[in-house]
Write an enzyme that holds these catalytic residues in place. Structure first.
Site, PDB file in Angstrom:
ATOM      1  N   LYS A  99       0.879  -1.249   0.110  1.00 56.75           N
ATOM      2  CA  LYS A  99       0.016  -0.065   0.051  1.00 56.75           C
ATOM      3  C   LYS A  99       0.875   1.183  -0.114  1.00 56.75           C
ATOM      4  O   LYS A  99       1.529   1.599   0.907  1.00 56.75           O
ATOM      5  CB  LYS A  99      -0.878  -0.225   1.196  1.00 56.75           C
ATOM      6  CG  LYS A  99      -2.296   0.762   1.007  1.00 56.75           C
ATOM      7  CD  LYS A  99      -2.139   2.015   0.875  1.00 56.75           C
ATOM      8  CE  LYS A  99      -1.988   2.785   2.231  1.00 56.75           C
ATOM      9  NZ  LYS A  99      -1.883   4.126   2.014  1.00 56.75           N
ATOM     10  N   GLU A 106       9.085   0.883  11.241  1.00 60.87           N
ATOM     11  CA  GLU A 106      10.078   1.792  11.235  1.00 60.87           C
ATOM     12  C   GLU A 106       9.463   3.077  11.206  1.00 60.87           C
ATOM     13  O   GLU A 106       8.763   3.457  10.337  1.00 60.87           O
ATOM     14  CB  GLU A 106      10.815   1.643   9.854  1.00 60.87           C
ATOM     15  CG  GLU A 106      12.324   1.978   9.803  1.00 60.87           C
ATOM     16  CD  GLU A 106      12.224   3.262   9.179  1.00 60.87           C
ATOM     17  OE1 GLU A 106      12.143   4.352   9.859  1.00 60.87           O
ATOM     18  OE2 GLU A 106      12.270   3.575   7.891  1.00 60.87           O
ATOM     19  N   CYS A 136      13.222  10.108   8.019  1.00 62.15           N
ATOM     20  CA  CYS A 136      13.127   9.822   9.365  1.00 62.15           C
ATOM     21  C   CYS A 136      14.495   9.773  10.154  1.00 62.15           C
ATOM     22  O   CYS A 136      14.500   9.911  11.182  1.00 62.15           O
ATOM     23  CB  CYS A 136      12.601   8.285   9.263  1.00 62.15           C
ATOM     24  SG  CYS A 136      13.213   7.187   8.449  1.00 62.15           S
ATOM     25  N   GLU A 149       9.283  15.134  16.318  1.00 60.76           N
ATOM     26  CA  GLU A 149       9.829  14.802  14.954  1.00 60.76           C
ATOM     27  C   GLU A 149       9.021  16.158  14.065  1.00 60.76           C
ATOM     28  O   GLU A 149       7.738  16.026  14.061  1.00 60.76           O
ATOM     29  CB  GLU A 149       9.324  13.533  14.490  1.00 60.76           C
ATOM     30  CG  GLU A 149      10.076  13.301  13.025  1.00 60.76           C
ATOM     31  CD  GLU A 149       9.781  12.154  12.397  1.00 60.76           C
ATOM     32  OE1 GLU A 149       8.579  11.384  12.530  1.00 60.76           O
ATOM     33  OE2 GLU A 149      10.442  11.339  11.852  1.00 60.76           O
TER      34      GLU A 149
HETATM   35  P1  NAI Z   1       1.330   8.159   8.428  1.00 59.17           P
HETATM   36  O1  NAI Z   1       1.886   7.196   9.288  1.00 59.17           O
HETATM   37  O2  NAI Z   1      -0.227   8.524   8.555  1.00 59.17           O
HETATM   38  O3  NAI Z   1       1.455   7.615   6.736  1.00 59.17           O
HETATM   39  C1  NAI Z   1       2.223   6.459   6.502  1.00 59.17           C
HETATM   40  C2  NAI Z   1       1.629   5.376   5.688  1.00 59.17           C
HETATM   41  O4  NAI Z   1       0.495   4.689   6.660  1.00 59.17           O
HETATM   42  C3  NAI Z   1       0.671   6.010   4.551  1.00 59.17           C
HETATM   43  O5  NAI Z   1       0.952   5.038   3.463  1.00 59.17           O
HETATM   44  C4  NAI Z   1      -0.610   6.014   4.945  1.00 59.17           C
HETATM   45  O6  NAI Z   1      -1.565   5.997   4.137  1.00 59.17           O
HETATM   46  C5  NAI Z   1      -0.784   4.788   6.009  1.00 59.17           C
HETATM   47  N1  NAI Z   1      -1.620   5.109   6.872  1.00 59.17           N
HETATM   48  C6  NAI Z   1      -2.100   5.708   7.535  1.00 59.17           C
HETATM   49  N2  NAI Z   1      -3.060   5.415   8.746  1.00 59.17           N
HETATM   50  C7  NAI Z   1      -3.189   4.187   8.633  1.00 59.17           C
HETATM   51  C8  NAI Z   1      -3.682   3.041   9.531  1.00 59.17           C
HETATM   52  N3  NAI Z   1      -4.588   3.612  10.580  1.00 59.17           N
HETATM   53  N4  NAI Z   1      -3.494   1.781   9.235  1.00 59.17           N
HETATM   54  C9  NAI Z   1      -2.350   1.507   8.361  1.00 59.17           C
HETATM   55  N5  NAI Z   1      -1.947   2.346   7.613  1.00 59.17           N
HETATM   56  C10 NAI Z   1      -2.042   3.835   7.620  1.00 59.17           C
HETATM   57  O7  NAI Z   1       2.309   9.473   8.110  1.00 59.17           O
HETATM   58  P2  NAI Z   1       1.780  10.950   7.744  1.00 59.17           P
HETATM   59  O8  NAI Z   1       0.347  11.456   8.011  1.00 59.17           O
HETATM   60  O9  NAI Z   1       1.828  10.640   6.199  1.00 59.17           O
HETATM   61  O10 NAI Z   1       2.647  11.886   8.164  1.00 59.17           O
HETATM   62  C11 NAI Z   1       2.697  12.457   9.383  1.00 59.17           C
HETATM   63  C12 NAI Z   1       4.029  12.411  10.095  1.00 59.17           C
HETATM   64  O11 NAI Z   1       4.709  11.084  10.186  1.00 59.17           O
HETATM   65  C13 NAI Z   1       4.968  12.917   9.457  1.00 59.17           C
HETATM   66  O12 NAI Z   1       5.092  14.683   9.601  1.00 59.17           O
HETATM   67  C14 NAI Z   1       6.458  12.614   9.979  1.00 59.17           C
HETATM   68  O13 NAI Z   1       6.564  12.970  11.332  1.00 59.17           O
HETATM   69  C15 NAI Z   1       5.882  11.048  10.095  1.00 59.17           C
HETATM   70  N6  NAI Z   1       6.343  10.234   9.179  1.00 59.17           N
HETATM   71  C16 NAI Z   1       7.670   9.525   9.156  1.00 59.17           C
HETATM   72  C17 NAI Z   1       7.952   8.701   8.097  1.00 59.17           C
HETATM   73  C18 NAI Z   1       9.003   7.682   8.376  1.00 59.17           C
HETATM   74  O14 NAI Z   1       9.809   7.374   7.216  1.00 59.17           O
HETATM   75  N7  NAI Z   1       9.526   7.249   9.684  1.00 59.17           N
HETATM   76  C19 NAI Z   1       7.499   8.582   6.986  1.00 59.17           C
HETATM   77  C20 NAI Z   1       6.336   9.758   6.930  1.00 59.17           C
HETATM   78  C21 NAI Z   1       5.858  10.368   7.820  1.00 59.17           C
END
Ligand code: NAI
Ligand code: MG
Length: 490
Positions: free
Chosen positions: A195, A269, A303, A400
């Site tokens: 996904k 991660e 990250c 973050e």
């Molecule tokens: P997110 O964690 O919501 O999104 C990441 C992925 O998870 C996307 O594919 C999203 O559609 C999916 N997702 C969202 N809700 C879900 C659920 N309940 N169950 C399963 N999958 C789900 O992150 P978002 O909202 O894009 O970014 C928010 C913050 O997260 C950023 O500001 C940053 O601080 C952090 N982040 C960290 C990342 C990393 O590489 N560790 C990558 C992206 C965001």
């Protein structure tokens, strides 16, 4: 022209580069993309689509299928069938051949993939073509090599795949994250449902085309686009034997709770708040360049970004002056221009989040420095930003931000540096800058972080494991370690 007392800092910052845009004429995007299930592109069951835009222009690039629970379940079923009937029965050598083929096809289409990555996500073309795409191919090559050598990865053990892996990835390194997830899963004999993130689905859909052209048996790789609900449906499906997630700590914790007690395994991660530590004996110009690379690379959407600078008090003023000058020369703008250092922020929502942190720092009266570079009218932009002398307990140091924002703190002793570096809920990565090898070993062994770079930053290789301590996650990806979460051993 900037004038200071330090002659090495007397240089002009107002020179300009001529525009050097990468052409996007060769890129072929369809106006609509369906879901990739069982080897075919198929319309979402409920007929719903959403737009993915170019964050540098705010124009829509394509509409993409919004996968419902039914679609996810269909994809998992097809992955299960492919696992039982074909993929788990193939020899490692045969699986490896498919992975080598995908790796070569990514290389052949590298230019197109790099341009699409920059258009869909906003990252500078210089990065997508030198980091994202070559590393994505490198991960497929690397794990292709392991496919027929698993008995050497786990000597004396019997190695079996787990089944179907549900994989959820974020928007900061879209194709690279897809490769990190898919390559080790397939190499070990699992099938996958991936996904992609809702703001950056296009390179994953191009990868689906590659998977189709590579003649992978239908159902071995399924790609279901959608937002959080689509990801949640994948996590909830009991036929996914394993969940691999990269994204926010908040969602990671939610996934961890929902899987507790189910016997299904997972790797997470999550976020980070890495410290880059500069000691007074470091090569300061290199250190400043490394710090700039560590946080402003990919707009700070990393990250493992070095989002906190800890600098030894005796060299703090010179390092901060050098940093400010370097910031003034960074080019913010068109991601497709080869001179761009900082591209577009990935989405309106992410820009709002970054700006709210900057406002918070302003309201709290913190010492703020932002470069004065011009930014385009349309699109989502954030100038590189420093907050100088921030308290350890401040949210800017603890949370973050995921944007081009660096906090700066000083320290006097090694103990103080280590204490400050470790004092956040995260532990993904860190950096140490010093001339002394012994100090590198002393400090890195005490940092509670999964990856620590010494006198460099943000260097990746498929053979090296990656993952976090504390709230930065569970498990390791990459290298030999990255095979373990996809197998059961007896
Ligand atoms: P997110 O964690 O919501 O999104 C990441 C992925 O998870 C996307 O594919 C999203 O559609 C999916 N997702 C969202 N809700 C879900 C659920 N309940 N169950 C399963 N999958 C789900 O992150 P978002 O909202 O894009 O970014 C928010 C913050 O997260 C950023 O500001 C940053 O601080 C952090 N982040 C960290 C990342 C990393 O590489 N560790 C990558 C992206 C965001
Ligand atoms: Mg997009």
């Amino acid at each position: 022209m900037t004038t200071t007392n330090d002659p090495s800092l007397n240089f002009s910052t107002d020179w300009k580069y001529a525009p050097a845009p990468e052409s996007s004429d060769h890129v072929q995007l369809k106006s609509r993309y369906d879901l990739f299930i069982d080897g075919e592109f198929t319309a979402p069951a409920q007929g719903a689509y959403f737009d993915t835009c170019n964050p540098a222009t705010e124009t829509n690039l394509a509409e993409v299928g919004d996968g419902s629970e039914d679609d996810v379940n269909r994809a998992v079923q097809s992955a299960r069938k492919a696992y039982d009937r074909v993929w788990s029965r193939l020899s490692g050598r045969e699986r490896g051949k498919y992975l080598f083929r995908i790796a070569r096809m990514i290389q052949e289409r590298a230019r197109e993939l790099a341009v699409i990555e920059s258009m869909d996500g906003g990252k500078p073309i210089r990065e997508s073509r030198t980091v994202d795409i070559p590393l994505a191919a490198a991960h497929f090559f690397y794990y292709a090599g392991w496919a027929d050598k698993l008995q050497y990865a786990f000597p004396g053990r019997e190695v079996r795949p787990l089944g179907v892996a549900g994989q959820i990835i974020p928007w900061n390194f879209p194709l690279l994250m897809a490769a990190w997830k898919i390559a080790p899963a397939l190499a070990t004999g699992n099938t996958v449902v991936l996904k992609p993130a809702e703001t950056t689905p296009l390179t994953a859909l191009k990868l689906a085309e590659i998977v189709q052209e590579a003649d992978l048996p239908p159902g071995v790789v399924n790609i279901v686009t959608g937002a959080g609900a689509t990801g949640a449906a994948l996590v909830a499906n009991p036929s996914c034997s394993k969940i691999a997630f990269t994204g926010s700590t908040e969602i990671g914790k939610r996934i961890q709770k929902s899987l507790a007690g189910t016997g299904r395994t997972y790797t997470l991660e999550l976020g980070g708040k890495a410290a880059n530590i500069i000691f007074e004996d470091a090569a300061l110009d290199q250190a400043v360049e490394g710090v700039v690379n560590g946080i402003f690379f990919n707009q700070g959407h990393v990250c493992c970004a070095g989002s906190r600078l800890l600098v030894q008090e005796s060299v703090a003023s010179i390092v901060i002056r050098k940093l400010k000058h370097r910031l003034e020369t960074l080019v913010v703008g068109d991601p497709l221009d080869k001179n761009t250092d900082i591209g577009a922020i990935n989405s309106r929502a992410q820009l709002d989040k970054i700006e709210s942190y900057i406002d918070r720092g302003r309201k709290d009266g913190l010492n703020l420095f932002q470069s004065e570079c011009p930014v385009p009218q349309k699109g989502y932009w954030c100038r590189p930003t420093l907050f100088i002398d921030v308290a350890q307990s401040h949210p800017l140091v603890q949370e973050e931000i995921f944007g081009p924002v660096l906090t700066i703190q000083t320290f006097r002793t090694v103990e103080e540096a280590v204490e400050k570096a470790n004092n956040t809920p995260y532990g993904l990565s860190g950096g140490v800058w010093t001339d002394k090898g012994s100090k590198i070993f002393k400090v890195t062994s005490r940092l509670r972080a999964g990856v620590v770079w010494a006198n460099t930053y943000n260097k990746f290789d498929p053979s090296s494991p990656f993952g976090g301590y504390k709230e930065s996650g569970v498990g390791r990806e990459g290298g030999l370690h990255g095979l373990a979460p996809y197998v059961s051993l007896t």
